[in-house]
Scaffold this motif. Structure first.
Motif, short mmCIF file in Angstrom:
data_model
loop_
_atom_site.label_atom_id
_atom_site.label_comp_id
_atom_site.label_asym_id
_atom_site.label_seq_id
_atom_site.Cartn_x
_atom_site.Cartn_y
_atom_site.Cartn_z
N MET A 1 0.80 -1.21 0.00
CA MET A 1 0.00 0.00 0.00
C MET A 1 0.84 1.27 0.00
O MET A 1 0.33 2.33 -0.31
N TRP A 2 2.12 1.16 0.37
CA TRP A 2 2.96 2.35 0.38
C TRP A 2 3.14 2.90 -1.02
O TRP A 2 3.26 4.12 -1.19
N ALA A 3 3.11 2.02 -2.03
CA ALA A 3 3.28 2.48 -3.41
C ALA A 3 2.08 3.31 -3.84
O ALA A 3 2.23 4.32 -4.54
N VAL A 4 0.89 2.91 -3.42
CA VAL A 4 -0.32 3.66 -3.76
C VAL A 4 -0.27 5.04 -3.11
O VAL A 4 -0.61 6.05 -3.73
N GLN A 5 0.19 5.09 -1.87
CA GLN A 5 0.31 6.37 -1.18
C GLN A 5 1.39 7.25 -1.81
O GLN A 5 1.22 8.47 -1.91
N ALA A 6 2.47 6.62 -2.26
CA ALA A 6 3.54 7.39 -2.91
C ALA A 6 3.04 7.98 -4.23
O ALA A 6 3.34 9.14 -4.55
N ILE A 7 2.30 7.20 -4.99
CA ILE A 7 1.76 7.71 -6.25
C ILE A 7 0.76 8.82 -5.99
O ILE A 7 0.74 9.83 -6.70
N GLN A 8 -0.07 8.66 -4.96
CA GLN A 8 -1.04 9.71 -4.63
C GLN A 8 -0.32 10.99 -4.21
O GLN A 8 -0.72 12.09 -4.59
N PHE A 9 0.75 10.84 -3.43
CA PHE A 9 1.54 12.01 -3.04
C PHE A 9 2.12 12.70 -4.27
O PHE A 9 2.08 13.93 -4.38
N LEU A 10 2.66 11.92 -5.20
CA LEU A 10 3.23 12.48 -6.42
C LEU A 10 2.17 13.20 -7.24
O LEU A 10 2.41 14.30 -7.74
N LYS A 11 0.99 12.60 -7.35
CA LYS A 11 -0.11 13.26 -8.08
C LYS A 11 -0.51 14.57 -7.40
O LYS A 11 -0.72 15.58 -8.07
N ASP A 12 -0.62 14.55 -6.08
CA ASP A 12 -0.99 15.76 -5.35
C ASP A 12 0.07 16.84 -5.48
O ASP A 12 -0.24 18.02 -5.67
N PHE A 13 1.34 16.43 -5.41
CA PHE A 13 2.44 17.39 -5.54
C PHE A 13 2.45 18.02 -6.93
O PHE A 13 2.55 19.24 -7.06
N LEU A 14 2.34 17.20 -7.96
CA LEU A 14 2.33 17.72 -9.32
C LEU A 14 1.11 18.61 -9.57
O LEU A 14 1.21 19.62 -10.26
N SER A 15 -0.03 18.24 -9.01
CA SER A 15 -1.23 19.05 -9.17
C SER A 15 -1.10 20.40 -8.47
O SER A 15 -1.74 21.37 -8.87
N ALA A 16 -0.29 20.46 -7.43
CA ALA A 16 -0.08 21.72 -6.73
C ALA A 16 0.98 22.58 -7.42
O ALA A 16 0.86 23.81 -7.45
N VAL A 17 2.00 21.97 -8.00
CA VAL A 17 3.11 22.71 -8.60
C VAL A 17 2.80 23.14 -10.03
O VAL A 17 3.20 24.24 -10.45
N PHE A 18 2.11 22.30 -10.78
CA PHE A 18 1.89 22.59 -12.20
C PHE A 18 1.21 23.93 -12.46
O PHE A 18 1.64 24.65 -13.36
N PRO A 19 0.16 24.31 -11.72
CA PRO A 19 -0.45 25.62 -12.01
C PRO A 19 0.53 26.79 -11.85
O PRO A 19 0.47 27.74 -12.63
N PHE B 1 1.40 17.04 -18.90
CA PHE B 1 0.90 16.93 -17.53
C PHE B 1 -0.33 16.03 -17.46
O PHE B 1 -0.42 15.16 -16.59
N MET B 2 -1.26 16.22 -18.39
CA MET B 2 -2.47 15.38 -18.37
C MET B 2 -2.12 13.92 -18.62
O MET B 2 -2.67 13.02 -17.97
N GLY B 3 -1.21 13.65 -19.54
CA GLY B 3 -0.79 12.28 -19.81
C GLY B 3 -0.10 11.65 -18.62
O GLY B 3 -0.34 10.49 -18.28
N LEU B 4 0.76 12.42 -17.97
CA LEU B 4 1.45 11.92 -16.78
C LEU B 4 0.47 11.60 -15.67
O LEU B 4 0.59 10.56 -15.01
N MET B 5 -0.52 12.45 -15.48
CA MET B 5 -1.53 12.19 -14.45
C MET B 5 -2.34 10.94 -14.78
O MET B 5 -2.67 10.15 -13.89
N MET B 6 -2.65 10.73 -16.06
CA MET B 6 -3.39 9.53 -16.46
C MET B 6 -2.56 8.27 -16.22
O MET B 6 -3.08 7.26 -15.74
N ILE B 7 -1.27 8.33 -16.53
CA ILE B 7 -0.40 7.18 -16.30
C ILE B 7 -0.28 6.88 -14.81
O ILE B 7 -0.35 5.72 -14.39
N LEU B 8 -0.11 7.92 -14.00
CA LEU B 8 -0.03 7.71 -12.55
C LEU B 8 -1.33 7.14 -11.99
O LEU B 8 -1.30 6.26 -11.12
N THR B 9 -2.46 7.61 -12.48
CA THR B 9 -3.76 7.07 -12.04
C THR B 9 -3.88 5.62 -12.45
O THR B 9 -4.37 4.78 -11.68
N TRP B 10 -3.43 5.28 -13.65
CA TRP B 10 -3.49 3.90 -14.13
C TRP B 10 -2.64 3.00 -13.22
O TRP B 10 -3.08 1.92 -12.82
#
Length: 98
Positions: A1-19, A83-92
């Protein structure tokens, strides 16, 4: 489960930095319309973030009519799609691990 949390953290971080990166690029683009603004130390620092990434686009895309540079617009589209593609890959990957 740590991998799922790490991916979620990465998605949240990128979603905060990208704008900030995206709107900073827009500010950098508009700064070219104001005489002397690009020469300020702040805009030179901002340019160090964007110019190295825009340089390959400028080699490929010539200015329209010799004056109008559409490279930053194309750059914004490419960065947004990346960015959208990266987020889709991370979600996948995240859904794959659940």
């Amino acid at each position: 489960m740590w991998a799922v949390q790490a991916i979620q953290f990465l998605k949240d971080f990128l979603s905060a930095v990208f704008p900030f990166y995206f709107f900073g690029c827009i500010i950098y683009i508009f700064s070219s319309w104001v005489p002397g603004l690009r020469e300020s130390s702040f805009m030179q620092a901002v340019g160090m973030l964007y110019e190295p990434l825009m340089a390959p686009f400028r080699k490929i895309i010539p200015p329209i009519g010799g004056m109008i540079d559409i490279t930053p617009i194309i750059f914004l589209f490419v960065v947004r799609f990346f960015f959208m593609g990266l987020m889709m890959i991370l979600t996948w990957f995240q859904n794959l691990m659940i």
